[in-house]
Design a protein around this motif. Structure first.
Motif, mmCIF file in Angstrom:
data_model
loop_
_atom_site.group_PDB
_atom_site.id
_atom_site.type_symbol
_atom_site.label_atom_id
_atom_site.label_comp_id
_atom_site.label_asym_id
_atom_site.label_seq_id
_atom_site.Cartn_x
_atom_site.Cartn_y
_atom_site.Cartn_z
ATOM 1 N N ASP A 5 0.840 -1.188 0.000
ATOM 2 C CA ASP A 5 0.000 0.000 0.000
ATOM 3 C C ASP A 5 0.881 1.246 0.000
ATOM 4 O OD1 ASP A 5 -2.858 0.992 2.061
ATOM 5 O OD2 ASP A 5 -1.948 1.874 0.262
ATOM 6 N N ASP A 6 0.459 2.298 -0.763
ATOM 7 C CA ASP A 6 1.242 3.531 -0.835
ATOM 8 C C ASP A 6 0.973 4.446 0.341
ATOM 9 O OD1 ASP A 6 2.559 2.921 -3.096
ATOM 10 O OD2 ASP A 6 1.200 3.993 -4.472
ATOM 11 N N THR A 41 6.152 0.271 -0.478
ATOM 12 C CA THR A 41 5.110 0.749 -1.393
ATOM 13 C C THR A 41 5.325 0.205 -2.794
ATOM 14 O OG1 THR A 41 6.343 2.728 -2.002
ATOM 15 C CG2 THR A 41 4.897 2.890 -0.071
ATOM 16 N N GLN A 42 4.263 0.343 -3.609
ATOM 17 C CA GLN A 42 4.385 -0.065 -5.011
ATOM 18 C C GLN A 42 5.409 0.792 -5.754
ATOM 19 O OE1 GLN A 42 0.492 0.002 -6.738
ATOM 20 N NE2 GLN A 42 -0.214 -1.834 -5.641
#
Length: 821
Positions: A5-6, A41-42
């Motif tokens: 999750d960002d 994060t992505q």
């Protein structure tokens, strides 16, 4: 923070808000106090290639730090704990083993139960500085840059500058450091540049390619062009700390652009007309003051006349043609530097650079003029005096040549501009002159071709019209091609026997030199047929046959053939004795007839087909005209227009001609003045003729019996009438002519014989009989007893001939009315 999750981890959202805000769009990870990755994060996965499963729970240094920086990483971590954060350039390891250069920012976060955590943001960039604006890191980065770079503080004082900028403008580093731009280079341009830097510092929006021009202290007489790009410098916390300026010297680029614009302008300004002298002046006007302060253009004298230049490019022998001033321009009103005025002959001294330029075809560059004794200027005191008076200090002489011939020379001089001419100035001048040379050569060729076309027209159209005793004449010719003045319309007044006159008007399709050439062929054919004294309808039929034969011969010249085919013609013969006018038309509009005190009329003529169409049939109409009647012959260009009916044009012409008491020249002018103001789309021709009539006292007619005995009576009647006319001095020759003509008519003709004498500007002897045979002039042998009659008549007369009538033939001879000796 949930894996993949960002968003910031749930327990830490309330801390480090400012740092998180600045991390938007960056690769973000969360590391606990032991250096273990707890959030991924992505964006971090996209940057490094590692998935969350491969990173979370592992030591950040072991997994992410590049191998060559592993040893230094613990020291940076301790520094981060002491200072409460860290930012700078770092090397990360990509999943495939490659090294990633990133800008790394580490900010503290408050984790669950007060546990210290760290927010790590990474972006792939090397554009931000991590030290103060005058720090050592920036020094190493910018010193070797090939463009000029200067760093300025919030007050726009220079705090750092690289060596490249000093090389561009020649201002030493020591003179620039600590000062604003306006303190080093005062002026409007520097103030505008500072205004741009203030705006960049205030709003942080970079400005790219801000151009300005400055006169530098090292070269105050010549402005240089610069292109500057400004961007703001922020510190690690995002606070503005200065402005960086990256500056390029674009003087050469701007000069090339300006000169390209001048060359483009030259394409439209030079050669706007086909006038040689005007073109030379346009070259001079364009070059001042863009290239020089004073320019002259001198052309070989043969060029304005359209002739070939006598000097070939690169010819040896030192011959210099006579030159004439075609153009001059100066920054001073009236060009006082010039020794010769426009159009005057220009003296070229042997041994001067002008001679070498003309004969070699190569330009001459003299950056610094020297008027001292022994130089070429020192040997030309007049030129040397002008050079000194007006401060001329630099010179270029460029030959003007085209098609291997020298057309002239162009001279470029600087006086107010202190910079001397350089090699690139010479190249620019050559390019400018080359374009002008093409326009000059085109103008020269046009002058030559126009002169040839006008000469052709002068030779083809009648130079002097005379109607003899039959008519008074006047004419106008209005070509549609006003430049060349050549068209296919023609008119003619041809004297015939017995005081008669032929009035001719014709129109060849089109205009220009081809139509004029076709017109000349037709006019020559009409003259030949008119000398045969043919009736108008028969003459047009013969002319139609002639055009058909010419068309067959000209199958390989379609342009000329097309001009001949479809020509129209009106042929009229007026006899002042009978006041009878016989006319026939081949597709041509009828004439306007205005009696002395009558209404305007248009005779009803059988139109006939145009000449050369084939299957043509022509009919003649005979009209009796009163003395003083005005006939107007014209071509359709005079009465026809695209938006005007031809009948309206014919009535306009009739109204202009119907002005009793005015001379024929005045009537011609009135017709031209009544034309529409717009330029004609077709050639227009007008031929006016006012009829005369011979009084009965000028004509003597006798009918004689067909008997050889009447020859003596014919001679006696002739001598008596000559005495009445006061022409006794012509009696001996006239007696012999009458005797021979009457004898031949009685011997070879039939029916009654009619003898007629006509006195006007010449004396005409006519003998008419009903025979069809045409007498033939031949040279009798010494042993022949006869056959010399017509030969003697030809020797004694000015002109002689035969014409056929409806009832037979007429043999005639003319004598000039010379005074008695």
């Amino acid at each position: 923070m949930p894996t993949g999750d960002d968003r910031t981890p749930t327990g830490t959202e309330k801390a480090g808000g400012d740092a998180a805000g600045r991390s938007a769009g960056a690769a973000v990870a969360v590391v606990d106090g032991k250096g273990t990755v707890v959030g991924w994060t992505q964006a971090a996965q996209r940057l490094t290639g590692f998935t969350a499963q491969e990173v979370v729970g592992h030591d950040a240094i072991e997994v992410l730090v590049a191998a060559e920086e592993v040893e230094r990483a613990p020291a940076h971590a301790r520094q981060c704990r002491v200072q409460g954060g860290w930012s700078g350039l770092a090397g990360l390891r990509h999943r495939d083993g490659a090294r990633l250069e990133v800008n790394l920012r580490v900010s503290p976060l408050s984790g669950a139960c007060g546990e210290r955590q760290w927010l790590v943001c990474a972006t792939r960039t090397t554009a931000l500085f991590t030290s103060p604006v005058n720090g050592a890191d920036m020094e190493a980065l910018l010193t070797s840059a090939p463009i000029g770079i200067a760093v300025r503080d919030p007050q726009l004082r220079c705090t750092w500058v690289n060596d490249a900028l000093a090389l561009q403008d020649g201002i030493p580093r020591e003179q620039r450091l600590g000062r604003r731009l306006t303190e080093v280079l005062p002026g409007d341009e520097a103030e505008r540049a500072e205004a741009v830097m203030r705006r960049v510092f205030a709003d942080g929006v970079p400005t790219v390619d801000h151009q300005y021009r400055l006169s530098l202290p090292a070269n105050p007489h010549r402005q240089q062009s610069f292109s500057a790009s400004f961007f703001r410098l922020d510190d690690a916390e995002g606070h503005p700390v200065g402005v960086c300026a990256m500056i390029l010297d674009v003087t050469d680029r701007e000069r090339a652009r300006e000169r390209l614009a001048v060359l483009s302008e030259a394409s439209t300004r030079i050669g706007s007309t086909l006038d040689v002298m005007r073109t030379g002046q346009e070259l001079a006007d364009l070059a001042v003051p863009r290239l020089a302060d004073y320019v002259t253009v001198d052309l070989a004298e043969a060029v304005p006349q359209g002739e070939e230049s006598p000097v070939r490019l690169g010819a040896a022998g030192g011959h210099v043609p006579a030159f004439r001033r075609a153009g001059m321009a100066s920054i001073h009103d009236g060009a006082p530097e010039s020794i010769w005025s426009h159009g005057e002959h220009v003296l070229v001294r042997a041994g001067s650079p002008f001679t070498a330029v003309v004969n070699s075809g190569r330009p001459h560059l003299e950056p610094f003029l020297d008027t001292s004794p022994g130089t070429w200027l020192g040997q030309d005191p007049i030129r040397a005096e002008r050079v000194r008076r007006y401060g001329m200090h630099s010179l270029m002489i460029v030959p003007i040549h085209a098609r291997g011939a020298v057309l002239g020379v162009a001279v470029f001089v600087r006086s107010a501009d202190p910079a001397p001419f350089e090699a690139d100035d010479l190249l620019f001048a050559q390019e400018l002159v080359t374009r002008a040379a093409l326009a000059l050569d085109n103008a020269r060729r046009y002058v030559r071709e126009r002169a040839a076309a006008l000469a052709l027209q002068r030779d083809l159209l009648p130079r002097r019209l005379t109607g003899g005793a039959a008519v008074d004449v006047a004419s106008r010719y209005l070509p549609a091609d006003r430049e060349d003045g050549v068209g296919g319309d023609w008119f003619d007044v041809i004297p015939l026997s017995a005081a008669r006159v032929a009035l001719v008007v014709g129109d060849v399709v089109g205009h220009g030199i081809n139509a004029a050439a076709s017109m000349g062929r037709l006019r020559t054919a009409v003259h030949t047929l008119a000398n045969m004294d043919l009736p108008p309808d028969e003459l047009l039929a013969r002319l139609d046959d002639t055009i058909t034969h010419l068309a067959e011969e000209d199958l390989d010249a379609p342009a000329l053939t097309g001009a001949v085919l479809g020509a129209t013609c009106l042929y009229a013969v007026y006899d002042p004795v009978s006041r009878c006018c016989t006319m026939a038309t081949a597709g041509h509009p009828p004439p306007v007839i205005v009696p002395p005190h009558g209404d305007v009329t248009f005779p009803d003529l059988p139109t006939g087909l145009p000449l050369g169409v084939g299957m043509a049939s022509f009919e003649a109409v005979e009209l009796e005209l009163p003395e003083g009647c005005v006939l107007a012959f014209y071509t359709d260009g005079l009465v026809e227009a695209r938006d005007v009916d031809i009948d309206a044009g014919m009535h306009r012409l009739g109204a202009a001609v119907a002005q009793p008491g005015r001379s024929l020249d005045d009537l011609c002018s009135a017709v031209v003045a009544a034309l529409p103001a717009r330029a004609p789309s077709d050639d227009a021709t007008l031929l006016l003729a006012r009829t005369r009539a011979l009084s009965p006292s000028q004509v003597a007619t006798w009918e004689l019996d067909c008997d050889p005995a009447v020859v003596a009576r014919a001679r006696a009647l002739t001598v008596g009438r000559l005495a009445d006319w006061g022409l006794e001095h012509l009696a001996p020759t006239t007696e012999l002519i009458v005797s021979e003509l009457v004898t031949n008519a009685i011997r070879y003709g039939t029916g009654p014989v009619v003898l007629r004498l006509i006195r006007h500007r010449v004396l005409v002897c006519e003998v008419c009989d009903t025979g069809e045979s045409t007498p033939r002039l031949r040279h009798a042998r010494t042993t022949d007893e006869g056959g010399r009659g017509l030969f003697l008549v030809a020797q004694l007369s000015h002109r002689r001939g035969t014409r056929h009538t409806a009832n037979g033939k007429v043999v005639w001879a003319e004598q000039e009315l010379t005074p008695t000796a």
